[in-house]
Design a protein around this motif. Structure first.
Motif, PDB file in Angstrom:
ATOM      1  N   UNK A 176      30.071  37.923  40.316  1.00 48.55           N
ATOM      2  CA  UNK A 176      30.632  39.247  39.409  1.00 48.55           C
ATOM      3  C   UNK A 176      32.138  39.118  39.533  1.00 48.55           C
ATOM      4  N   UNK A 177      32.797  39.989  38.614  1.00 46.86           N
ATOM      5  CA  UNK A 177      34.339  40.071  38.695  1.00 46.86           C
ATOM      6  C   UNK A 177      34.407  40.668  40.008  1.00 46.86           C
ATOM      7  N   UNK A 178      33.749  41.589  40.728  1.00 43.12           N
ATOM      8  CA  UNK A 178      34.071  41.890  42.202  1.00 43.12           C
ATOM      9  C   UNK A 178      34.166  40.740  42.968  1.00 43.12           C
ATOM     10  N   UNK A 179      33.073  39.925  43.039  1.00 47.76           N
ATOM     11  CA  UNK A 179      33.230  38.851  43.992  1.00 47.76           C
ATOM     12  C   UNK A 179      34.605  38.232  43.684  1.00 47.76           C
ATOM     13  N   UNK A 180      34.908  37.906  42.362  1.00 52.54           N
ATOM     14  CA  UNK A 180      36.159  36.873  42.013  1.00 52.54           C
ATOM     15  C   UNK A 180      37.427  37.683  42.520  1.00 52.54           C
ATOM     16  N   UNK A 181      37.386  39.067  42.472  1.00 53.89           N
ATOM     17  CA  UNK A 181      38.583  39.532  42.965  1.00 53.89           C
ATOM     18  C   UNK A 181      38.675  39.650  44.169  1.00 53.89           C
ATOM     19  N   UNK A 182      37.719  39.478  45.006  1.00 54.00           N
ATOM     20  CA  UNK A 182      37.509  39.499  46.632  1.00 54.00           C
ATOM     21  C   UNK A 182      38.242  38.151  46.986  1.00 54.00           C
ATOM     22  N   UNK A 237      37.495  43.919  29.485  1.00 47.21           N
ATOM     23  CA  UNK A 237      37.470  43.621  30.978  1.00 47.21           C
ATOM     24  C   UNK A 237      37.940  42.496  31.162  1.00 47.21           C
ATOM     25  N   UNK A 238      37.873  41.394  30.442  1.00 52.07           N
ATOM     26  CA  UNK A 238      38.687  40.245  30.719  1.00 52.07           C
ATOM     27  C   UNK A 238      40.252  40.520  30.944  1.00 52.07           C
ATOM     28  N   UNK A 239      40.472  41.223  29.629  1.00 48.84           N
ATOM     29  CA  UNK A 239      42.002  41.710  29.825  1.00 48.84           C
ATOM     30  C   UNK A 239      42.392  42.364  31.041  1.00 48.84           C
ATOM     31  N   UNK A 240      41.668  43.393  31.454  1.00 51.50           N
ATOM     32  CA  UNK A 240      41.730  43.890  32.582  1.00 51.50           C
ATOM     33  C   UNK A 240      41.847  43.056  33.985  1.00 51.50           C
ATOM     34  N   UNK A 241      41.074  42.285  34.216  1.00 52.63           N
ATOM     35  CA  UNK A 241      40.964  41.353  35.226  1.00 52.63           C
ATOM     36  C   UNK A 241      42.329  40.361  35.409  1.00 52.63           C
ATOM     37  N   UNK A 242      42.948  40.017  34.086  1.00 50.41           N
ATOM     38  CA  UNK A 242      43.868  39.095  34.035  1.00 50.41           C
ATOM     39  C   UNK A 242      45.338  40.191  34.273  1.00 50.41           C
ATOM     40  N   UNK A 243      45.143  41.531  33.771  1.00 52.76           N
ATOM     41  CA  UNK A 243      46.248  42.199  34.214  1.00 52.76           C
ATOM     42  C   UNK A 243      46.370  42.600  35.615  1.00 52.76           C
ATOM     43  N   UNK A 244      45.222  42.896  36.240  1.00 54.36           N
ATOM     44  CA  UNK A 244      45.031  43.163  37.712  1.00 54.36           C
ATOM     45  C   UNK A 244      45.489  41.976  38.599  1.00 54.36           C
ATOM     46  N   UNK A 245      45.129  40.965  38.366  1.00 56.53           N
ATOM     47  CA  UNK A 245      45.159  39.700  39.171  1.00 56.53           C
ATOM     48  C   UNK A 245      46.558  39.071  39.010  1.00 56.53           C
ATOM     49  N   UNK A 246      47.138  39.028  37.846  1.00 55.19           N
ATOM     50  CA  UNK A 246      48.451  38.470  37.589  1.00 55.19           C
ATOM     51  C   UNK A 246      48.487  36.924  37.892  1.00 55.19           C
ATOM     52  N   UNK A 259      46.165  35.612  25.153  1.00 55.64           N
ATOM     53  CA  UNK A 259      47.332  34.687  25.391  1.00 55.64           C
ATOM     54  C   UNK A 259      48.856  35.597  25.502  1.00 55.64           C
ATOM     55  N   UNK A 260      48.995  36.441  24.766  1.00 55.20           N
ATOM     56  CA  UNK A 260      50.071  37.292  24.731  1.00 55.20           C
ATOM     57  C   UNK A 260      50.189  37.985  26.218  1.00 55.20           C
ATOM     58  N   UNK A 261      49.042  38.276  26.673  1.00 50.65           N
ATOM     59  CA  UNK A 261      48.939  39.050  28.071  1.00 50.65           C
ATOM     60  C   UNK A 261      49.385  37.816  29.169  1.00 50.65           C
TER      61      UNK A 261
END
Length: 434
Positions: free
Chosen positions: A271-277, A309-318, A355-357
């Motif tokens: 899940x995206x949660x596991x990826x973030x962990x 949600x993909x944009x949000x992940x990219x925004x959060x992780x950097x 790509x812009x983000x």
């Protein structure tokens, strides 16, 4: 992976007495090593083949070989489309190039796409550089992501033995290479197919064990590995990277989508949660580590909200870098025949927005380098400015600085960063007493 295969095949051809020609039209043997991750690579192959097929009518002794993943996927139908081709061979057969060519020179048209056990690699690659080298540790992939053609074309997982990998690295160390990237389609699966279990009941040969085993190879100063799969990425591996000084603080871990429903339909198994962990754990151990990844936009059925949600992940992780692609249907994969394919317009709009983000976030991540002293391994002259050399930091940022390539190639140089951009840096070399 494809470039590593090309180097091995070039090495075999040179051993056979062939000489490299810059111009394909001067060559009497042409080998196209192909990739089929995206559709446009395939289209290109057919247009190149068309040109050489014409030439073959004037020069019947021209030998045309199509190798790699398109060859595996198309097999005999490639010969039907372009009968002038002499040989079609899949990536598992790269090491057998000499024997297969012998069959061609004996007058046969050859198709080598059947699954085989990859023989231990005794081929000597013709490496494209003298500073960094790729070393295969595992071939193939057993995952079944619904968009991906790799398991169909590269076959099941086959790990090389730790001894074979170490001896290839020792040879590279003797030849003066400074950096090695260990390669696998799914490198975290390394060793699962090798015999042996520890008393605690885990596989005796894991990627982590391999890193400890090859870490002290003389002459090799830096070790990287790719590509990782979030499903198998362990804390033990992260800990090893933090402990072992030669391991670079750079992780390439594709996430593909930031939406759980899409991940499930992709059969990614996390899940995206596991990826973030995973990323959090890496940053606990190595706060400065660089993170790069792969992402796909416009997967069949992806809604605007799911894309966000993909944009949000990219925004959060950097991410420090992100390889992005619009979904492209691949033959023989489940997702290719699903009804809810998105239009090219939607896909390209999402790709541009992502790509812009990515560029904004990468530029933010680059700021941390400003004024810092980074260790750079010098690889080449800067083609755009002959007074500069270029190389990479341990975190894999491309870095330029003034210097003489004759003197500095293959050297580790401390560079003070004076300019930062989204994906590269500029600096000045500093001597140790400054």
């Amino acid at each position: 992976m494809n470039k590593a295969d090309s180097e091995r095949m070039a090495g075999i051809l040179e051993d056979m007495g062939f000489e490299w020609s810059e111009d394909p039209n001067d060559a009497n043997l042409i080998l196209y090593n192909t990739c089929t991750i995206r559709d446009n690579a395939e289209q290109k192959v057919y247009s190149y083949l068309g040109r050489q097929a014409k030439r073959k009518h004037e020069q019947p002794d021209l030998t045309i070989v199509v190798a790699g993943c398109v060859a595996q996927q198309e097999g005999e139908s490639l010969l039907r489309r372009v009968p002038e081709v002499d040989m079609v061979m899949g990536p598992q057969h790269a090491n057998r190039l000499k024997d297969l060519l012998q069959q061609v020179f004996d007058g046969n048209q050859v198709v080598a796409t059947e699954p085989i056990h990859i023989m231990e690699d005794i081929t000597k690659p013709r490496r494209d550089t003298t500073v960094t080298a790729w070393v295969n540790v595992i071939y193939g992939c057993n995952e079944r992501c619904t968009y991906c053609v790799v398991p169909n074309v590269r076959g099941v997982e086959q790990s090389r033995t730790p001894e074979a990998i170490r001896s290839e690295m020792e040879e590279l160390g003797r030849q003066g290479y400074k950096e090695v990237t260990l390669l696998g389609q799914n490198i975290d699966a390394y060793g699962r197919d090798l015999p042996g279990v520890t008393p605690e009941g885990r596989h005796q040969h894991t990627l982590t064990d391999l890193l400890y085993y090859v870490h002290d190879v003389p002459g090799i100063e830096r070790i990287r590995f790719a590509t990782s799969h979030p499903r198998y990425f362990t804390e033990r591996l992260i800990k090893a990277c933090a402990e072992l000084p030669k391991l670079c603080e750079h992780f390439h871990i594709p996430f593909q989508s930031g939406d759980n429903e899409v991940l499930k339909r992709m059969s990614r198994g996390y899940t995206h949660e596991k990826y973030r962990r995973i990323i959090d754990t890496i940053r606990q151990y190595m706060p400065d580590a660089s993170i790069s990844a792969d992402a796909i936009v416009g997967f069949p059925g992806e809604t605007e909200a799911q894309f966000e949600n993909t944009l949000k992940l990219v925004e959060d992780i950097g991410f420090d870098q992100l390889n992005t692609a619009a979904y492209s249907p691949r033959p023989g994969t489940p997702a290719a025949v699903w009804d809810e394919q998105l239009s090219e317009d939607v896909k390209s709009d999402r790709l541009q927005r992502l790509n812009h983000l990515v560029a904004i976030k990468a530029a933010e991540r680059s700021q941390r380098y400003m004024g810092r002293i980074e260790e750079v391994l010098v690889e080449e002259q800067n083609p755009k400015d002959k007074t500069q050399v270029m190389g990479r930091t341990r975190g894999n940022r491309l870095t330029f600085f003034t210097g003489d390539i004759q003197e500095l190639k293959g050297q580790l140089v401390n560079v003070k960063i004076t300019e930062v951009r989204a994906f590269s840096l500029t600096g000045v070399s500093v001597t140790s007493d400054q």
